[in-house]
Design an enzyme around this catalytic site. Structure first.
Site, PDB file in Angstrom:
ATOM      1  N   PRO A   2       0.883  -1.160  -0.014  1.00 26.48           N
ATOM      2  CA  PRO A   2      -0.022  -0.070   0.219  1.00 26.48           C
ATOM      3  C   PRO A   2       0.879   1.275  -0.038  1.00 26.48           C
ATOM      4  O   PRO A   2       1.819   1.264   0.413  1.00 26.48           O
ATOM      5  CB  PRO A   2      -0.932   0.009   1.352  1.00 26.48           C
ATOM      6  CG  PRO A   2      -0.445  -1.329   1.802  1.00 26.48           C
ATOM      7  CD  PRO A   2       0.768  -1.960   1.177  1.00 26.48           C
ATOM      8  N   GLU A   3       0.285   2.408  -0.507  1.00 28.49           N
ATOM      9  CA  GLU A   3       1.097   3.642  -0.589  1.00 28.49           C
ATOM     10  C   GLU A   3       0.228   4.609   0.224  1.00 28.49           C
ATOM     11  O   GLU A   3      -0.577   4.339   0.943  1.00 28.49           O
ATOM     12  CB  GLU A   3       1.178   4.137  -2.105  1.00 28.49           C
ATOM     13  CG  GLU A   3       1.673   2.944  -3.134  1.00 28.49           C
ATOM     14  CD  GLU A   3       1.625   3.467  -4.463  1.00 28.49           C
ATOM     15  OE1 GLU A   3       1.756   4.743  -4.670  1.00 28.49           O
ATOM     16  OE2 GLU A   3       1.620   2.489  -5.457  1.00 28.49           O
ATOM     17  N   LYS A  58       5.198   6.170   4.192  1.00 29.24           N
ATOM     18  CA  LYS A  58       4.241   4.974   4.416  1.00 29.24           C
ATOM     19  C   LYS A  58       4.256   3.923   5.477  1.00 29.24           C
ATOM     20  O   LYS A  58       3.954   3.108   5.635  1.00 29.24           O
ATOM     21  CB  LYS A  58       4.756   3.984   3.186  1.00 29.24           C
ATOM     22  CG  LYS A  58       4.253   4.580   1.706  1.00 29.24           C
ATOM     23  CD  LYS A  58       4.787   3.784   0.491  1.00 29.24           C
ATOM     24  CE  LYS A  58       5.997   3.812   0.068  1.00 29.24           C
ATOM     25  NZ  LYS A  58       6.161   3.122  -1.266  1.00 29.24           N
ATOM     26  N   ARG A 112       2.339 -11.955   2.358  1.00 27.40           N
ATOM     27  CA  ARG A 112       3.775 -12.161   1.821  1.00 27.40           C
ATOM     28  C   ARG A 112       4.895 -11.935   2.730  1.00 27.40           C
ATOM     29  O   ARG A 112       6.133 -12.131   2.627  1.00 27.40           O
ATOM     30  CB  ARG A 112       3.976 -11.082   0.805  1.00 27.40           C
ATOM     31  CG  ARG A 112       2.975 -11.032  -0.558  1.00 27.40           C
ATOM     32  CD  ARG A 112       3.468 -12.335  -1.528  1.00 27.40           C
ATOM     33  NE  ARG A 112       4.707 -12.080  -1.963  1.00 27.40           N
ATOM     34  CZ  ARG A 112       4.799 -11.466  -2.931  1.00 27.40           C
ATOM     35  NH1 ARG A 112       4.011 -10.929  -3.931  1.00 27.40           N
ATOM     36  NH2 ARG A 112       6.199 -11.508  -3.622  1.00 27.40           N
ATOM     37  N   ARG A 262      10.880  -1.035 -12.114  1.00 25.16           N
ATOM     38  CA  ARG A 262       9.551  -1.364 -11.856  1.00 25.16           C
ATOM     39  C   ARG A 262       8.618  -1.358 -12.941  1.00 25.16           C
ATOM     40  O   ARG A 262       9.105  -0.500 -13.844  1.00 25.16           O
ATOM     41  CB  ARG A 262       9.193  -0.373 -10.677  1.00 25.16           C
ATOM     42  CG  ARG A 262      10.033  -0.155  -9.319  1.00 25.16           C
ATOM     43  CD  ARG A 262       9.700  -1.029  -8.596  1.00 25.16           C
ATOM     44  NE  ARG A 262       8.421  -1.565  -7.957  1.00 25.16           N
ATOM     45  CZ  ARG A 262       7.731  -0.753  -6.934  1.00 25.16           C
ATOM     46  NH1 ARG A 262       8.476   0.076  -6.236  1.00 25.16           N
ATOM     47  NH2 ARG A 262       6.638  -1.089  -6.324  1.00 25.16           N
TER      48      ARG A 262
END
Ligand SMILES: [Zn+2]
Length: 282
Positions: A2-3, A58, A112, A262
């Site tokens: 998430p950002e 973040k 993860r 990316r």
């Protein structure tokens, strides 16, 4: 992922329930969730009150009445889930924060397992130095600051914007979306941005981030907020996850390429790469 918008959503969702509550314990189900933090330190958090909960870049930062801070980073798939304490433990739950006289707990869920908790006990060594090296927040940076950050770097603008030490809070989704709306090619050297492009990037970034917070973030794959709700900003994505589809502005096909190692989404027509110093023929 998430950002900034997803972390902000999580902080806003938890804050009003958690402020003023007293921690009765932190139970660890998976030791790998702790970063540079000995498990025995968690025992010292018992009895401390939550005096603030804020987003920093973040990170989620819980300040406690004992002077310590709990620093969570969600990384790829982490989230903090508020739920009844008595239910059976969920599959991906790594730790549980329990509070005095309350039936609910906060669980750190992370399939993860890249996310982590670090405890800053207020000593000389911070367990997460990055927290103190963050650039200005993407929602608080001024137009002039952003212009200066761009002008000082030859790196591809995408790499610069992803670097939390330059500007804090952005990740792959919101960088791709901001650059598209500003008409800047992601691989363009940051300092090649014109003042008009820098201003457009500033506006795009703020508008997108604010709107995304309003939407509860983007739910791409696994993201859910602290109550298990999905965000809806993904419906407003113009490039992220849309490779092969038509650009909503010009109709060209959205492309996908690796930039700054990316996966990157952009419109080759709206986001032209600057010609650089190559001389034109003739
Ligand atoms: Zn386009």
């Amino acid at each position: 992922m998430p950002e900034l918008p997803e972390v902000e959503t999580m902080v806003l969702g938890l804050r009003k329930d958690l402020l003023g509550r007293t921690l009765s314990g932190v139970r660890i189900f998976d030791k790998s969730v702790l970063r540079n933090t000995p498990a025995r330190l968690l025992g010292k958090m018992r009895g401390a009150r939550v005096i603030s909960l804020k987003r920093k870049g973040k990170f989620l930062v819980f300040r406690l009445s004992n002077g310590a801070a709990l620093l969570f980073h969600l990384k790829m798939t982490g989230r903090l889930l508020l739920r009844e304490s008595g239910l059976p433990k969920g599959r991906w739950e790594r730790l549980q924060m329990e509070f005095d006289g309350w039936k609910k707990s906060v669980f750190f869920v992370d399939p993860r397992r890249f996310g982590y908790l670090a405890v800053d006990a207020g000593g000389r060594e911070c367990p997460v130095p990055l927290l103190y090296e963050l650039g200005p927040d993407a929602l608080a940076v001024s137009r002039q600051e952003l212009e200066d950050i761009l002008a000082a770097s030859r790196r591809p603008v995408k790499a610069l914007l992803l670097d939390q030490r330059s500007i804090a809070g952005l990740g792959n989704i919101y960088v791709d979306e901001s650059l598209h709306r500003a008409g800047i090619h992601p691989a363009a050297p940051a300092l090649s941005a014109t003042p008009e492009q820098a201003a457009a990037l500033y506006r795009a970034m703020r508008n997108i981030l604010r709107k995304a917070v309003e939407c509860g973030g983007s739910s791409v794959r696994s993201y859910r907020d602290s109550r298990g709700n999905a965000g809806s900003f993904q419906r407003l994505h113009r490039v992220y996850g849309r490779q092969g589809e038509k650009c909503r502005r010009c109709g060209s096909e959205i492309e996908y390429a690796k930039v700054a190692s990316r996966g990157t989404h952009f419109c080759p027509a709206c986001q032209k790469k600057p010609a650089g110093r190559r001389r034109r023929k003739g």
